[in-house]
Enzyme design. Structure first.
Site, PDB file in Angstrom:
ATOM      1  N   GLY A  90      -2.063  -5.857   8.002  1.00  0.00           N
ATOM      2  CA  GLY A  90      -3.267  -5.805   7.151  1.00  0.00           C
ATOM      3  C   GLY A  90      -3.056  -6.524   5.836  1.00  0.00           C
ATOM      4  CB  CYS A 141       0.881  -2.631   4.614  1.00  0.00           C
ATOM      5  SG  CYS A 141       0.614  -3.701   6.041  1.00  0.00           S
ATOM      6  CB  THR A 166       1.729  -3.155  10.897  1.00  0.00           C
ATOM      7  OG1 THR A 166       0.570  -3.542  10.116  1.00  0.00           O
ATOM      8  CG2 THR A 166       1.431  -1.875  11.659  1.00  0.00           C
ATOM      9  CG  HIS A 204      10.089 -24.953  10.674  1.00  0.00           C
ATOM     10  ND1 HIS A 204      10.336 -24.731  12.013  1.00  0.00           N
ATOM     11  CD2 HIS A 204      11.176 -25.629  10.195  1.00  0.00           C
ATOM     12  CE1 HIS A 204      11.531 -25.240  12.332  1.00  0.00           C
ATOM     13  NE2 HIS A 204      12.056 -25.783  11.245  1.00  0.00           N
ATOM     14  CG  ASP A 223      -0.325   0.167   2.536  1.00  0.00           C
ATOM     15  OD1 ASP A 223       0.921   0.273   2.593  1.00  0.00           O
ATOM     16  OD2 ASP A 223      -1.058   0.218   3.543  1.00  0.00           O
ATOM     17  NE  ARG A 229       9.686 -31.127  13.758  1.00  0.00           N
ATOM     18  CZ  ARG A 229      10.896 -30.652  13.441  1.00  0.00           C
ATOM     19  NH1 ARG A 229      11.643 -31.297  12.570  1.00  0.00           N
ATOM     20  NH2 ARG A 229      11.330 -29.520  13.975  1.00  0.00           N
ATOM     21  CG  HIS A 230       8.401 -28.627   9.510  1.00  0.00           C
ATOM     22  ND1 HIS A 230       8.141 -28.120  10.759  1.00  0.00           N
ATOM     23  CD2 HIS A 230       9.720 -28.943   9.504  1.00  0.00           C
ATOM     24  CE1 HIS A 230       9.252 -28.115  11.474  1.00  0.00           C
ATOM     25  NE2 HIS A 230      10.221 -28.614  10.734  1.00  0.00           N
TER      26      HIS A 230
HETATM   27  C1  RB5 Z   1      -1.827   2.557   6.456  1.00  0.00           C
HETATM   28  O1  RB5 Z   1      -1.737   3.770   7.110  1.00  0.00           O
HETATM   29  C2  RB5 Z   1      -1.673   1.407   7.454  1.00  0.00           C
HETATM   30  O2  RB5 Z   1      -2.801   1.268   8.229  1.00  0.00           O
HETATM   31  C3  RB5 Z   1      -1.376   0.132   6.716  1.00  0.00           C
HETATM   32  O3  RB5 Z   1      -0.227   0.307   5.944  1.00  0.00           O
HETATM   33  C4  RB5 Z   1      -1.104  -1.112   7.528  1.00  0.00           C
HETATM   34  O4  RB5 Z   1      -0.188  -0.880   8.543  1.00  0.00           O
HETATM   35  C5  RB5 Z   1      -2.267  -1.896   7.952  1.00  0.00           C
HETATM   36  O5  RB5 Z   1      -2.144  -3.011   8.491  1.00  0.00           O
END
Ligand code: RB5
Length: 150
Positions: free
Chosen positions: A69, A64, A66, A97, A8, A131-132
């Site tokens: 998402g 993205c 984090t 794994h 994103d 096993r995996h």
């Molecule tokens: C966008 O601002 C942010 O929410 C997105 O990149 C992400 O971190 C969502 O999981």
């Protein structure tokens, strides 16, 4: 090897750096965007997931803010196992794994100096099976059994 890349807006800058890095290493790249200033991570997560599921790419990298998402979205696509690789070891283990086929990265949280090591670890590791395989097969069996669930 062909790699589908997607992000994103929070991951666009890093995606472009990763694209150059991988092209220099002679990987073939399928760039799924975003090319927008503000994007919905779900769109690119699903797009990369579908390209892998349909066989248009071997592995995927999603970015993205984090990594959360976009990995949740990709994991809704049949056959996708997206893992957030927050360090080199975890990225490697996700292949060894879990047979992860998508590496998710959180651009706002990953150590920039480590990101290329994380990617190398992911792309150069192979599923160990054994096993995996039984565990991954349990996920695949569940996926198969859910075709008419919804
Ligand atoms: C966008 O601002 C942010 O929410 C997105 O990149 C992400 O971190 C969502 O999981």
């Amino acid at each position: 090897m062909k790699i589908a890349l997607g992000s994103d807006h929070a991951g666009s800058e890093l995606r472009n750096e990763i694209k150059l890095y991988l092209e220099n290493k002679n990987y073939e790249i399928l760039d799924c965007g975003t090319f927008k200033e503000v994007a919905n991570y779900a769109t690119e997560g699903i797009k990369v997931g579908e390209n892998i599921s349909y066989g248009n790419a071997d592995l995927g990298i999603l970015i993205c803010g984090t990594g959360i998402g976009i990995s949740i979205a990709a994991n809704k696509v049949r056959g996708i196992r997206a893992a957030i690789g927050y360090n080199e070891e975890v990225a490697k283990l996700s292949r060894l794994h879990n047979n992860a086929n998508v590496l998710a990265i959180g651009a706002r949280f990953v150590n920039h100096d480590n990101v290329f090591k994380i990617i190398d670890a992911f792309l150069t590791s192979e599923f160990e099976g054994g096993r995996h395989e039984i565990r991954v097969d349990t996920i695949l069996d569940y996926e198969d059994s859910c075709i008419d669930c919804f």
